[in-house]
Design a protein around this motif. Sequence first.
Motif, PDB file in Angstrom:
ATOM      1  N   LEU A 133       0.832  -1.207   0.000  1.00 47.21           N
ATOM      2  CA  LEU A 133       0.000   0.000   0.000  1.00 47.21           C
ATOM      3  C   LEU A 133       0.865   1.255   0.000  1.00 47.21           C
ATOM      4  CD1 LEU A 133      -2.748   1.392   0.194  1.00 47.21           C
ATOM      5  CD2 LEU A 133      -2.614   1.125   2.708  1.00 47.21           C
ATOM      6  N   ASP A 165      -6.078   1.263  -4.831  1.00 50.84           N
ATOM      7  CA  ASP A 165      -7.281   0.723  -4.179  1.00 50.84           C
ATOM      8  C   ASP A 165      -7.103  -0.751  -3.828  1.00 50.84           C
ATOM      9  OD1 ASP A 165      -8.389   3.209  -4.475  1.00 50.84           O
ATOM     10  OD2 ASP A 165      -9.552   2.675  -6.277  1.00 50.84           O
ATOM     11  N   GLN A 166      -6.456  -1.523  -4.733  1.00 52.08           N
ATOM     12  CA  GLN A 166      -6.232  -2.944  -4.446  1.00 52.08           C
ATOM     13  C   GLN A 166      -5.302  -3.120  -3.242  1.00 52.08           C
ATOM     14  OE1 GLN A 166      -4.748  -4.590  -8.109  1.00 52.08           O
ATOM     15  NE2 GLN A 166      -6.780  -4.667  -9.083  1.00 52.08           N
ATOM     16  N   ALA A 168      -4.936  -1.023  -0.745  1.00 46.70           N
ATOM     17  CA  ALA A 168      -5.689  -0.651   0.465  1.00 46.70           C
ATOM     18  C   ALA A 168      -6.630  -1.779   0.881  1.00 46.70           C
ATOM     19  CB  ALA A 168      -6.455   0.637   0.213  1.00 46.70           C
ATOM     20  N   ALA A 169      -7.282  -2.415  -0.104  1.00 43.56           N
ATOM     21  CA  ALA A 169      -8.173  -3.539   0.211  1.00 43.56           C
ATOM     22  C   ALA A 169      -7.383  -4.717   0.777  1.00 43.56           C
ATOM     23  CB  ALA A 169      -8.931  -3.956  -1.046  1.00 43.56           C
ATOM     24  N   ALA A 170      -6.180  -4.945   0.224  1.00 39.94           N
ATOM     25  CA  ALA A 170      -5.345  -6.040   0.727  1.00 39.94           C
ATOM     26  C   ALA A 170      -4.948  -5.809   2.183  1.00 39.94           C
ATOM     27  CB  ALA A 170      -4.108  -6.193  -0.166  1.00 39.94           C
ATOM     28  N   ARG A 172      -6.753  -4.086   4.405  1.00 39.05           N
ATOM     29  CA  ARG A 172      -7.940  -4.364   5.235  1.00 39.05           C
ATOM     30  C   ARG A 172      -8.165  -5.871   5.370  1.00 39.05           C
ATOM     31  NH1 ARG A 172      -9.798  -0.015   2.088  1.00 39.05           N
ATOM     32  NH2 ARG A 172     -10.961  -1.425   0.723  1.00 39.05           N
ATOM     33  N   GLN A 173      -7.958  -6.603   4.294  1.00 37.68           N
ATOM     34  CA  GLN A 173      -8.131  -8.049   4.326  1.00 37.68           C
ATOM     35  C   GLN A 173      -7.106  -8.696   5.265  1.00 37.68           C
ATOM     36  OE1 GLN A 173      -7.709  -9.933   0.514  1.00 37.68           O
ATOM     37  NE2 GLN A 173      -8.448 -11.922   1.236  1.00 37.68           N
TER      38      GLN A 173
END
Length: 369
Positions: A133, A165-166, A168-170, A172-173
């Motif tokens: 990120l 965005d990917q 940031a999602a990673a 959170r995951q």
Amino acid sequence: MAIKSLLPSAVTSLAIVAGAAGVSLVLYSWNLPPFHGSLETTNDAYIRGAVTTIAPQLAGNIVQVPVRDFQHVSQGDLLFKIDDRIYALQLAQAKATLAAKTAALAKSARQRMSARAQVEASEAQLESAEAALTQAVSSWQRTQALQRKGFSANSDADKSRAAHDQAAAAVRQARAALTVAKQNLQATEADRDQLKAEVEGAGAAVRLAEINLQNTRIIAPRDGTLGQIGARVGQYVSAGSSLTSLVSDTIWMVANYKETQLPGMKVGQKVTFTVDALDGEVFHGRIERFSPATGSEFSVIKSDNATGNFTKIAQRLPVRIAIDAGQPDTGRLVPGMSVEVSVNVATAPLPPAAALAEAEPQKSRVALP
């Protein structure tokens, strides 16, 4: 005439002398004044011993009775045996349960190690996602700067924005996966605590089953002589039912002296006594200790002296007397025998060391023929 006149007076004098002699003899025999001396005697005395009622702690059928009435036994000798098949199976079942709980606890230890490894892996994934990120944020910021200056195409900006965005999602995951891994570790720890308690409970059940199995063998708690055997092979007995009594080898005496006989009586004074059952044979002992209260104080129903007319009655105080060691025929003394005890209150008590040396506990080895 003179002789005839003297006869009545001589007969009278003779009767007076005979009466006085009789009264004196009675007073002397009962140790009453003026013949009251330092010797205090009582026939309210008995041989005492520790009598233990032998009873089972569990129910079952008697399968073995290796002893007989009035047999002398040693500590640890088998007296009765109860059918132990049920209790042996209960012990085997308890051991199997303990083994299963122990295996589950060992499995839980491996699961805990796996859960900790999963937490570490999730933490590493989170660190990797956060690094990605950071890189995506830098790339997106550069792309935005170039786009504002017209040096970057819109397609490149879209790709950089998507990568951001990917990333940031990673992150959170990865954070969610770490939370799940930590919760799994906590659940494993809680399950392990429960399994530890279950293992302790299973171990206690094994020990209880072992005690029950041991209690199927009723053994002598000490050396002594048995009373009448109250159980036979095949008989069903319940917990607490009396099977026999065991009379300990250690014996002593209790003499109940009147309170008027107690002045001058001290611990350690020598005692002589005779036993009715042994034809008046003389034995020796010493005063060991005095009761803390008279016999009337220990009675269930006490007299009320605060009402009505009062008649003073001399109370009796129990005195415990040890029997000297090394005397012939002390092995024939058994609890319950009546004795007549005499104490010379004018004698000095024995020193403590001498008293202990001369008054070791006696053992009732042989009963009366």
